[in-house]
Structure formats: structure tokens, C-alpha cells
Design an enzyme around this catalytic site. Structure first.
Site, mmCIF file in Angstrom:
data_model
loop_
_atom_site.group_PDB
_atom_site.id
_atom_site.type_symbol
_atom_site.label_atom_id
_atom_site.label_comp_id
_atom_site.label_asym_id
_atom_site.label_seq_id
_atom_site.Cartn_x
_atom_site.Cartn_y
_atom_site.Cartn_z
ATOM 1 N N ASP A 1 -0.979 11.750 -5.038
ATOM 2 C CA ASP A 1 -0.040 10.661 -5.334
ATOM 3 C C ASP A 1 0.733 10.878 -6.639
ATOM 4 O OD1 ASP A 1 -0.739 9.162 -3.064
ATOM 5 O OD2 ASP A 1 -2.487 8.310 -4.104
ATOM 6 N N CYS B 1 -17.524 4.583 -11.599
ATOM 7 C CA CYS B 1 -17.807 5.736 -10.746
ATOM 8 C C CYS B 1 -18.888 6.554 -11.417
ATOM 9 C CB CYS B 1 -16.575 6.613 -10.584
ATOM 10 S SG CYS B 1 -15.245 5.753 -9.767
ATOM 11 N N CYS C 1 -8.003 11.329 -10.079
ATOM 12 C CA CYS C 1 -8.109 9.984 -9.492
ATOM 13 C C CYS C 1 -6.744 9.294 -9.413
ATOM 14 C CB CYS C 1 -9.042 9.120 -10.326
ATOM 15 S SG CYS C 1 -9.254 7.477 -9.603
ATOM 16 N N CYS D 1 -13.125 11.427 -11.519
ATOM 17 C CA CYS D 1 -12.384 12.595 -11.034
ATOM 18 C C CYS D 1 -11.085 12.674 -11.813
ATOM 19 C CB CYS D 1 -12.052 12.453 -9.560
ATOM 20 S SG CYS D 1 -13.479 12.024 -8.567
ATOM 21 N N LYS E 1 -0.230 4.760 4.529
ATOM 22 C CA LYS E 1 -0.376 6.192 4.821
ATOM 23 C C LYS E 1 0.605 6.638 5.894
ATOM 24 C CE LYS E 1 -5.248 5.840 3.685
ATOM 25 N NZ LYS E 1 -5.306 4.383 3.462
ATOM 26 N N ARG F 1 -6.461 6.175 -8.773
ATOM 27 C CA ARG F 1 -6.635 4.813 -9.287
ATOM 28 C C ARG F 1 -7.034 4.827 -10.748
ATOM 29 N NH1 ARG F 1 -9.840 3.002 -4.473
ATOM 30 N NH2 ARG F 1 -8.067 2.898 -3.061
ATOM 31 N N ARG G 1 -6.805 -4.964 8.322
ATOM 32 C CA ARG G 1 -7.880 -4.441 7.473
ATOM 33 C C ARG G 1 -7.507 -4.581 5.997
ATOM 34 N NH1 ARG G 1 -4.678 -0.988 9.925
ATOM 35 N NH2 ARG G 1 -4.230 1.123 9.223
ATOM 36 N N ARG H 1 -2.813 -4.723 2.970
ATOM 37 C CA ARG H 1 -1.555 -4.042 3.243
ATOM 38 C C ARG H 1 -1.306 -3.951 4.735
ATOM 39 N NH1 ARG H 1 -1.363 0.848 0.061
ATOM 40 N NH2 ARG H 1 -0.463 -0.689 -1.331
ATOM 41 N N TYR H 2 -2.318 -3.594 5.464
ATOM 42 C CA TYR H 2 -2.180 -3.412 6.912
ATOM 43 C C TYR H 2 -2.553 -4.713 7.612
ATOM 44 C CZ TYR H 2 -2.192 1.598 5.812
ATOM 45 O OH TYR H 2 -1.907 2.842 5.315
ATOM 46 N N ASP I 1 0.467 8.923 1.110
ATOM 47 C CA ASP I 1 0.408 7.484 0.874
ATOM 48 C C ASP I 1 1.756 7.124 0.248
ATOM 49 O OD1 ASP I 1 -0.899 5.030 1.058
ATOM 50 O OD2 ASP I 1 -2.771 5.883 0.288
HETATM 51 C C1 LIG Z 1 -6.295 3.660 3.274
HETATM 52 C C2 LIG Z 1 -6.239 2.221 3.249
HETATM 53 C C3 LIG Z 1 -6.795 1.450 4.274
HETATM 54 C C4 LIG Z 1 -7.514 2.080 5.454
HETATM 55 O O1 LIG Z 1 -6.646 2.882 6.195
HETATM 56 P P1 LIG Z 1 -7.141 3.616 7.502
HETATM 57 O O2 LIG Z 1 -5.959 4.442 7.901
HETATM 58 O O3 LIG Z 1 -7.486 2.551 8.471
HETATM 59 O O4 LIG Z 1 -8.332 4.431 7.144
HETATM 60 C C5 LIG Z 1 -6.674 0.096 4.201
HETATM 61 N N1 LIG Z 1 -6.017 -0.518 3.185
HETATM 62 C C6 LIG Z 1 -5.451 0.204 2.195
HETATM 63 C C7 LIG Z 1 -4.727 -0.515 1.114
HETATM 64 C C8 LIG Z 1 -5.549 1.581 2.189
HETATM 65 O O5 LIG Z 1 -4.992 2.288 1.194
HETATM 66 S S1 SF4 Z 2 -11.323 9.476 -7.016
HETATM 67 FE FE1 SF4 Z 2 -11.319 7.874 -8.628
HETATM 68 S S2 SF4 Z 2 -12.277 6.094 -7.689
HETATM 69 FE FE2 SF4 Z 2 -12.810 7.897 -6.424
HETATM 70 S S3 SF4 Z 2 -14.782 8.614 -7.211
HETATM 71 FE FE3 SF4 Z 2 -13.192 9.765 -8.238
HETATM 72 S S4 SF4 Z 2 -12.788 8.603 -10.137
HETATM 73 FE FE4 SF4 Z 2 -13.884 7.256 -8.746
#
Ligand SMILES: *Cc1c(COP(=O)(O)O)cnc(C)c1O
Ligand code: SF4
Length: 423
Positions: free
Chosen positions: A294, A126, A133, A130, A338, A135, A117, A113-114, A331
């Protein structure tokens, strides 16, 4: 925290078994009948949990389960671990993948995305699922590592994409992988010259601190510079076990950060967050982010107003050590990444003066230098600097020669004849 031996279910477990992370994973609480032996549940609650398990499986490490108050339905540990019927609620604004991680994905499990990175989801397993979560579309679906072919494809993408200087390994929880499997991934990433830093996002120091063994730390420290971000949400999660886990990682030279999620009934309170960030610093863990919860389907009951997060930062910044103050981020729904939000400190400006306020509400004027000339654009490095990388977003307005940025979907933009003039 309860002594596990006082719980009938585990009364015969030896200390050695209890501290063995494999035993903990094998003995996670995954069904209602077992859960009932650890916390109070009435029939209606048990019935609701049964229904919710189809959306995100339950798994609670025995260790984390001993942190739960067996009688208190509002216990902040229990709220994170025990499913609730509220997870079945459907709302129009909810999404399956609100951060558009699957959409911004060049290979399965990799989100780019960025500019510099990537996020690399190496497993969907996991230790504990959680309930908040974000995701949950992915977490626990197979409760397994990703297929090797996905890992190979992601590493190949990173190898061929020289802009990537930071790889964030997450999941699921990457520390559910066996040391050798994780090491193989780290080794292959380290062999890529343009990968400068590697980060691991893991909740194991919180939900299964026994995972942080001496041998794991010995392995990890061969792949420096390596950072670990963990996920404490309340001071109730800070125990002597989690302290030892963080201490081991720190002694392996790994800088530790923490990402909390702002959660209704768990930490949406200035005093709880203040205690949490102080506890974290005592563990040598730097508070890094607080996330606004989210718009993931099934977690609306955990969401707070955005204002609550801003209020928390207002009551931290200046009141306590700057080291203790994380960045509050939202996010962006749809995948914008973010977005930091916080209190406003800049009150007003004239052409030569800026009026600011501090945490006490005291206001002051900063008078700018009479003749400040920005060196940017006149320095001798200008040629290489504008050519070295494409300018992104608002950078284009500052030094790219553009006067405006336009939203791609604006009807007004569709009607423009001079679209090509705009970024
Ligand atoms: C959070 C995240 C990162 C890392 O973001 P930082 O602000 O550098 O910690 C990189 N890629 C994705 C898709 C993210 O959600
Ligand atoms: S937030 Fe989601 S991905 Fe992260 S440890 Fe908890 S269950 Fe696993």
C-alpha cells in the site's frame, strides 16, 4: 535458524521460558542496545533506527529474532523486523491511512466497507511490528488492547446491523490478547444470530508460534465456524515451530489461509513465491491473497511494480496446483477495497466464439451454445430476488435497469441535467 542458547543474551533462558508466549512478549527486542546483541549493526545503522522508532515502535520476538541472519543486511527476516532509515522518507503520494479505514468507520476500531462483512480491530498490539505494516498509523501506538468501551460499541453496531454476516477480527494482532479477553469477544459475536462466520487475522503462527497453545485451540473451536488467516511472506518463516502451530489450528477444525504482502527484496521473486506457496500447502494453509504493498507513508522502499505481482501469478497459474495460487489484489487507495488483478486469459471474442489462451501460450476457441437463454429476469424467483437486497455497483448495469454508472466527482456529471437518472 539459530539455537537461542548460542546467543549470549538468552544463554540462560530455560526451554520452558523460551516456549512460553508471555515470556516471549515480555522479552521482545524493543531497543537498539538489545538488538545489537542479536544482529550486527554499525553505528550509522543504530543511529538511524533510533530516529525511526518514533514513527513505528520496534518489537521483535526472541523467537523471530533467531530466524534472522545476524550478518546479512538483506536477510528477508531481518528486513521485516529491523527498522531502516528509509522509513523516514516522505513522498507526495504517501498517505497515513491509504485504505481510508478510519473514514469508513462507524465506531472506533470497526471498518464497514463491504456490504456483508466488517473489519474489527480489537487491539493495536502485535507480537512483532512488521516494518512493512500498512496500519502503522495504528499498530503499536499504545501496544495495548482497545478500551472496553470501543469493543462494546463495535459489538453493538454489529448486533444492530443485520447485513453483517462475517466479522474479521484483526488489529494489531488479536492473538496478543489473553485467551479470556478474546473469548469474551468471540462469545458475544457468536450470540448474534446474523453473524455467520468469524475470521481472525493473526501473524502469531509466523512470529510467535508458541502462542498457539492447546488451550487456545480448545477455546477457539467452541466458536465455529471460525477461520484463521495468517501472514507468511517467505519460505524462511516456515519452521518446525510454525508447522506445529498451524497443525494445532487445523486439528481444531479451523481452515487456514495466508495473506502475503509483495515486498521488495523479500519475496518479489517468482521462485521465492513458488517455494512459499508450496510450503504453505504442506502446512495445510491455503494461499489466499498476495497484496500489492500500500501507499502508506514510510514503506515506499518495500513497494514493487504491480507488474511483478502479475508476473508471479502468471508463473503460478497452470504451472502448479490451483490450490497453491492466491489472488493478487491491490487495496484501492482511498478505500475502494480489494481489486483483484492478474494475467489476461481471454484473448478475443466474436458473437459466438471466445478465444482463450492457457499458461503455455496455447490458444483455443470455445464455441458458445447456439441458443443460450439467460434465465435471469425470466425465472419465477425474479420478484423476491430484485427486492431482497439493493443491487450494488456493476450489478446495477446487469440487472438494475441502469445504462451507465458515473463517477461522483466528474465535472461532466455536475453539468448533467438528468443526474437523477444515473446510479
Ligand atoms: C480485507 C477486508 C475485508 C475482508 O475481505 P475479504 O475479501 O472478504 O477477505 C473486510 N473489510 C475490510 C475493510 C477489509 O480490508
Ligand atoms: S502487519 Fe502490522 S498489524 Fe499485522 S502483525 Fe505486522 S505490525 Fe501487526
Amino acid at each position: 535458524m539459530r539455537n537461542y542458547r548460542e546467543i549470549e543474551l538468552w544463554k540462560d533462558v530455560t526451554e520452558k521460558q523460551w516456549r512460553d508466549w508471555h515470556w516471549q512478549i515480555r522479552n521482545r527486542i524493543t531497543d537498539v542496545a538489545t538488538l545489537r546483541q542479536v544482529v550486527e549493526l554499525d553505528d550509522a545503522e543504530a543511529d538511524q533506527i533510533g530516529k525511526v522508532l518514533g514513527t513505528l515502535r520496534m518489537a521483535i520476538s526472541p523467537y523471530y529474532a533467531t530466524l534472522m541472519d545476524p550478518a546479512d543486511r538483506g536477510c528477508p527476516i531481518r528486513l521485516q523486523a529491523v527498522p531502516s532509515g528509509l522509513e523516514l522518507a516522505q513522498h507526495e503520494e504517501d498517505m497515513r491511512d491509504p485504505l481510508h479505514e478510519d473514514g469508513d468507520s462507524p465506531t472506533p476500531g470497526l471498518t464497514h466497507r463491504y456490504p456483508d462483512r466488517v473489519l474489527f480491530l480489537v487491539t493495536d498490539q502485535c507480537t512483532m511490528y512488521c516494518r512493512h505494516c500498512t496500519r502503522r498509523r495504528l499498530a503499536g501506538v499504545t501496544d495495548q488492547p482497545r478500551p472496553a468501551s470501543d469493543i462494546d460499541a463495535a459489538i453493538e453496531y454489529i448486533r444492530s446491523t443485520t447485513d453483517v454476516r462475517d466479522v474479521l477480527i484483526s488489529g494489531g494482532d488479536p492473538l496478543t490478547l489473553a485467551d479470556a479477553v478474546l473469548e469474551d469477544i468471540l462469545k458475544r459475536l457468536r450470540a448474534i444470530e446474523h453473524v455467520e462466520i468469524i475470521r481472525i487475522g493473526t501473524r502469531t503462527p509466523v512470529v510467535l508460534p508458541y502462542r498457539i497453545t492447546e488451550s487456545l485451540c480448545e477455546m477457539l473451536q467452541r466458536y465455529h465456524p471460525l477461520y484463521v488467516n495468517t501472514h507468511f511472506n517467505t519460505p524462511a518463516e516456515v519452521t518446525s515451530e510454525s508447522r506445529q502451530a498451524c497443525d494445532r489450528l487445523s486439528r481444531a477444525g479451523i481452515p487456514l489461509g495466508n495473506q502475503s504482502v509483495l515486498l521488495h527484496g523479500i519475496n518479489d521473486c517468482v521462485e521465492v513465491m513458488r517455494a512459499l506457496v508450496h510450503e504453505l500447502l504442506k502446512l495445510r494453509v491455503r494461499p489466499y491473497y498476495i497484496y500489492q504493498c500500500d501507499l502508506t507513508a514510510g514503506i515506499e522502499h518495500f513497494r514493487t511494480s504491480i507488474g511483478k505481482g502479475i508476473e508471479i501469478i502468471e508463473c503460478l497459474r497452470g504451472h502448479t496446483s490451483g490450490l497453491a495460487v492466491p489472488t493478487f489484489v491491490i487495496d484501492a487507495p482511498g478505500g475502494g477495497g480489494k481489486i483483484p488483478v492478474g494475467p489476461q486469459y481471454l484473448i478475443s471474442r466474436s458473437s459466438t466464439q471466445t478465444i482463450l489462451r492457457n499458461y503455455e501460450g496455447y490458444s483455443c476457441v470455445y464455441t458458445e451454445p447456439r441458443e443460450y437463454r439467460d434465465p435471469c429476469g425470466t425465472c419465477s424467483k425474479i420478484k423476491s430476488c430484485s427486492r431482497s437486497r439493493p443491487l450494488i455497483g456493476l450489478e446495477k448495469l446487469f440487472r438494475g435497469g441502469f445504462v451507465s454508472l458515473h463517477a461522483r466527482h466528474a465535472a461532466r456529471d455536475e453539468r448533467r441535467r438528468d443526474r437523477e437518472w444515473h446510479a
